[in-house]
Enzyme design. Structure first.
Site, PDB file in Angstrom:
ATOM      1  N   ALA A 139       8.165  13.740  -6.186  1.00 15.84           N
ATOM      2  CA  ALA A 139       7.736  12.363  -5.972  1.00 15.84           C
ATOM      3  C   ALA A 139       7.010  11.838  -7.205  1.00 15.84           C
ATOM      4  CB  ALA A 139       6.822  12.273  -4.748  1.00 15.84           C
ATOM      5  N   ASP A 140       6.986  10.524  -7.318  1.00 16.50           N
ATOM      6  CA  ASP A 140       6.234   9.868  -8.380  1.00 16.50           C
ATOM      7  C   ASP A 140       5.781   8.511  -7.857  1.00 16.50           C
ATOM      8  OD1 ASP A 140       5.548  10.093 -11.394  1.00 16.50           O
ATOM      9  OD2 ASP A 140       6.284   8.037 -11.160  1.00 16.50           O
TER      10      ASP A 140
END
Length: 205
Positions: A69-70
Site C-alpha cells: 500500500a501507499d
C-alpha cells in the site's frame, strides 16, 4: 491463502491486525518509489503500490499473496508525500490549514506469478484554520515525518484540526481496511480475471 503484509508502517500493521486475518511481515528495502510527474495525483499511490508488489515477485511461496500500500495527500492537484524536514512539514500543514484536501491510498494484491489487481480509496478531509503556534506544537511533540501530508489523523492534530471527513477514517490512517477485507474475501472469485501487474499504464512520451 497466506497473506504477506509488505509494510513497515506500524499503523498498517495495527489496522490489518484488526481484521483478525493472520499474516506474516516481509520487507524488501530500497524499492524505487519515484513516479512520472505526468501521472494523475490520485493514481500515484496505486502506481507505487504496484511497484512495491512487483519487487516481491520471485520471493513468494505457494498460496502466498503479497499486500502492499501507499498513501498520499493531494491538495490543489499537488501530491504531498512524507516530509523530509521540519520546514517541509510546516509548509505542508500550512497548505492544509483551513481548507479541504484528499487522502488517497493505493493497494495492490499479487500472487507468486505476478498476477493480481490493485485499487484506490479516497477520503476528503476538511481542516480548520491552524496557527503557526499550533503547527509547531504538533511538530515538536509528535513525529510526522513518516506520514503523508505531515500529519496523523489519530494524533493531537486530528482531534483539534479536522472538522469533518467524507469517506473512510482508516483510509486516512493508511489502509482502507473495509476494501481490503472485501478484496480478500473475493480473492478466489477475482482469480479468473487476474492480469499481470502493473495495471497502471504510463505514457512516458
Amino acid at each position: 491463502m497466506k497473506i504477506v503484509l509488505a509494510t513497515q508502517s506500524p499503523r498498517r500493521h495495527e489496522l490489518f491486525s484488526g481484521l483478525d486475518i493472520s499474516f506474516t511481515t516481509r520487507l524488501i528495502t530500497g524499492i524505487d518509489e519515484r513516479y512520472p510527474k505526468s501521472l494523475d495525483p490520485h493514481i500515484v499511490p496505486r502506481y507505487i503500490a504496484e511497484k512495491k508488489a512487483l519487487a516481491y515477485k520471485g520471493y513468494l511461496g505457494p498460496e502466498e499473496i503479497v499486500l502492499t500500500a501507499d498513501t498520499v495527500v493531494v491538495v490543489d492537484g499537488e501530491v504531498l508525500g512524507k516530509p523530509q524536514s521540519k520546514e517541509e512539514a510546516r509548509h505542508m500543514l500550512q497548505q492544509l490549514s483551513h481548507r479541504e484536501h484528499q487522502v488517497t491510498t493505493g493497494v495492490a494484491l499479487m500472487n507468486p506469478q505476478g498476477e493480481g489487481f490493485s485499487f484506490t480509496s479516497t477520503t476528503r478531509v476538511w481542516f480548520a484554520a491552524l496557527s503557526l503556534e499550533e503547527i509547531d506544537y504538533y511538530l515538536d511533540r509528535y513525529k510526522p515525518y513518516d506520514k503523508a501530508g505531515a500529519y496523523g489523523i489519530q494524533e493531537w492534530i486530528g482531534y483539534v484540526a479536522i472538522e469533518r471527513i467524507e469517506g473512510s477514517f482508516y483510509n486516512v490512517m493508511g489502509l482502507p481496511v473495509h476494501r481490503v477485507y472485501d478484496a480478500l474475501q473475493k480473492w478466489r472469485v477475482y482469480e479468473k480475471n487476474f492480469v499481470p501487474l502493473p495495471t497502471v499504464i504510463v505514457d512516458n512520451k
